[in-house]
Enzyme design. Structure first.
Site, PDB file in Angstrom:
ATOM      1  N   ASP A 136      27.340  59.447 169.360  1.00  0.00           N
ATOM      2  CA  ASP A 136      27.208  57.990 169.346  1.00  0.00           C
ATOM      3  C   ASP A 136      27.606  57.386 168.004  1.00  0.00           C
ATOM      4  O   ASP A 136      27.640  56.161 167.859  1.00  0.00           O
ATOM      5  CB  ASP A 136      25.779  57.569 169.716  1.00  0.00           C
ATOM      6  CG  ASP A 136      24.743  58.222 168.812  1.00  0.00           C
ATOM      7  OD1 ASP A 136      24.547  59.436 168.942  1.00  0.00           O
ATOM      8  OD2 ASP A 136      24.133  57.523 167.990  1.00  0.00           O
TER       9      ASP A 136
ATOM     10  N   GLY B 245      21.873  52.762 172.143  1.00  0.00           N
ATOM     11  CA  GLY B 245      22.284  51.358 172.063  1.00  0.00           C
ATOM     12  C   GLY B 245      22.080  50.777 170.679  1.00  0.00           C
ATOM     13  O   GLY B 245      21.523  51.413 169.781  1.00  0.00           O
TER      14      GLY B 245
ATOM     15  N   GLY C  47      20.261  49.302 168.315  1.00  0.00           N
ATOM     16  CA  GLY C  47      18.845  49.050 168.124  1.00  0.00           C
ATOM     17  C   GLY C  47      18.537  48.070 167.013  1.00  0.00           C
ATOM     18  O   GLY C  47      17.425  47.539 166.932  1.00  0.00           O
TER      19      GLY C  47
END
Length: 490
Positions: free
Chosen positions: A255, A90, A92
């Protein structure tokens, strides 16, 4: 300040997806905010007025103020890092604060990178350091100048705040990057919903992506397959462009892969100096997984990760058939790049042998990649063989290669002047070499002098122009540059 920045719409398209996809997260204030960099040409193209109130602009760049005082969002995603499923990741340290629509009606997500911790920070401080922020700012704009799909960089906000990095003995200056993209959606966003078995959410995300970013696929027999096929093609084309200019991403985790084929997340990146197919730009990459020559296949590996996540929406046989086209698509795209670099009007299959032999000669001498191609572009009209021969260790072998190249050029109906002009428009004179970024970083860190950032950005925005006044930016790296090292924490 650009008054439009303050009044950007509060509602974000991504918020329509709901909380399984993000968390509202306020930015964390930073003391004594300053403007480190402001990309005026990009701002003007987006319809943002020129700045005139530096202090207020600084507060927006670091996140002390957000457009219409809205609450930004941090999105959640998962991903494979260095080949291993890392689970939930995610944003961060990145927060989407707004969207803006430019005069061409393109919608851009506006994200602050380094604006404080989020629910996905994994015990991190949510901050970015000045050195890495300068590097990403410059490389976003360098890649755009090269014509390579990328996120864009609007500005850098700085502060007196310092943060720990690398070791507990090292404190560095904090900074925030404002970056933009039509969407910052990653392969990992789809992986997250798949591995959580949230199939309904996965389909919702795919529908959202189709609606806003692949509307032309909605009428296909299987819109999800049509979209996936386009993602494969865009990824192959972007990586072919990376290879052509010698760009090494350094951390091609799934990612860090864009659903639009953009170059995303500039961390331990680097451009080739001496040509070495096995070059590793990230000193954290112990196995060389993300070496220069590995990038095309890693792109395919990551596409398999995305394909796995889309299995509930696309039949496996269709997914594999689509993925089987990647290699040919990459080779076609790379051949097109090489055709232009060599100054040819048509690519022949036999040209692969010519190129392969050239690569071996360049590797044997560790010839500077960018300098060689630029010199070859000028050689086309000057025919100064000695200048080229001096770049290659195996002079006899290269003389033989030049003779074959001349024979190949004789089959191609162009004048030397036309060919040289075409080559100069695709073989850059300027790239963001590590030592150039390092000089700008040291001036910023040691002297609070940010002028070099703007000078370098302006030069890299026109990498194919001669720019005689900026000739020093095209010099080969100094000896001290060989000691520079970058890692994922940069």
């Amino acid at each position: 300040m650009p008054t439009q920045l303050k009044h950007l719409p509060a509602a974000l398209r991504f918020q329509a997806l709901g909380t399984p996809f993000y968390r509202e997260t306020p930015t964390t204030p930073m003391p004594e905010a300053i403007v480190v960099a402001w990309n005026a040409p990009l701002a003007n193209s987006l319809g943002l007025a020129p700045q005139n109130e530096q202090l207020q602009l600084a507060d927006y760049l670091v996140g002390n103020q957000t457009p219409q005082d809205t609450t930004p969002i941090a999105t959640v995603y998962s991903g494979h890092q260095f080949g291993i499923n890392a689970g939930q990741l995610g944003d961060g340290r990145a927060l989407i604060t707004a969207e803006l629509t430019d005069p061409q009606q393109q919608v851009w997500e506006v994200q602050l990178k380094g604006a404080g911790p989020t629910p996905y920070s994994r015990r991190g401080d949510g901050r970015a350091v000045l050195r890495s922020t300068i590097r990403e700012y410059l490389c976003c704009e360098a890649m755009h100048g090269l014509g390579i799909p990328t996120t864009r960089a609007l500005g850098i906000g700085g502060s007196s705040q310092t943060i720990w990095r690398e070791t507990r003995e090292t404190r560095e200056t904090a900074a925030v990057l404002t970056r933009l993209a039509p969407t910052l959606l990653r392969f990992g966003h789809f992986e997250h919903q798949y591995y959580r078995n949230n199939i309904e959410a996965l389909q919702q995300l795919a529908n959202w992506t189709l609606q806003y970013h692949y509307p032309e696929c909605q009428s296909a027999a299987n819109p999800y397959l049509a979209m996936f096929t386009q993602v494969i093609e865009k990824t192959a084309r972007t990586i072919a462009q990376w290879q052509a200019v010698g760009f090494c991403h350094g951390v091609m985790n799934s990612d860090n892969m864009s659903i639009l084929g953009l170059t995303l997340d500039y961390g331990p990146f680097g451009f080739l100096d001496g040509f070495n197919p096995g070059h590793i730009c990230n000193h954290s990459d112990d196995t060389g997984r993300y070496a220069y020559q590995q990038q095309p296949q890693i792109g395919l590996w990551n596409l398999h990760c995305l394909g796995q996540a889309l299995l509930p929406l696309i039949a496996k046989t269709d997914l594999l058939a689509a993925l089987s086209q990647y290699q040919a698509q990459f080779e076609t795209a790379f051949a097109e790049q090489l055709r232009q670099k060599l100054g040819l009007t048509v690519w022949h299959e036999t040209d692969w042998t010519l190129v392969t032999d050239l690569f071996e000669l360049l590797q044997g001498a560790q010839t500077d990649w960018t300098y060689f191609w630029r010199t070859l572009s000028h050689w086309m009209t000057r025919q100064n063989d000695a200048q080229l021969l001096d770049l290659i260790l195996d002079r006899t072998g290269f003389a033989a290669w030049l003779a074959r190249y001349r024979e190949r050029l004789a089959q191609d109906p162009q004048s030397s002047l036309e060919r040289s002009r075409a080559m100069l428009s695709c073989n850059p004179k300027f790239i963001l070499r590590n030592h150039l970024a390092e000089i700008a970083i040291r001036q910023a860190e040691d002297h609070q002098n940010f002028s070099e950032i703007e000078r370098l950005r302006a030069c890299l925005a026109q990498p194919f122009a001669e720019q005689i006044e900026n000739h020093h930016y095209a010099d080969l790296p100094p000896d001290w540059a060989s000691t520079l090292s970058v890692s994922c924490s940069s």
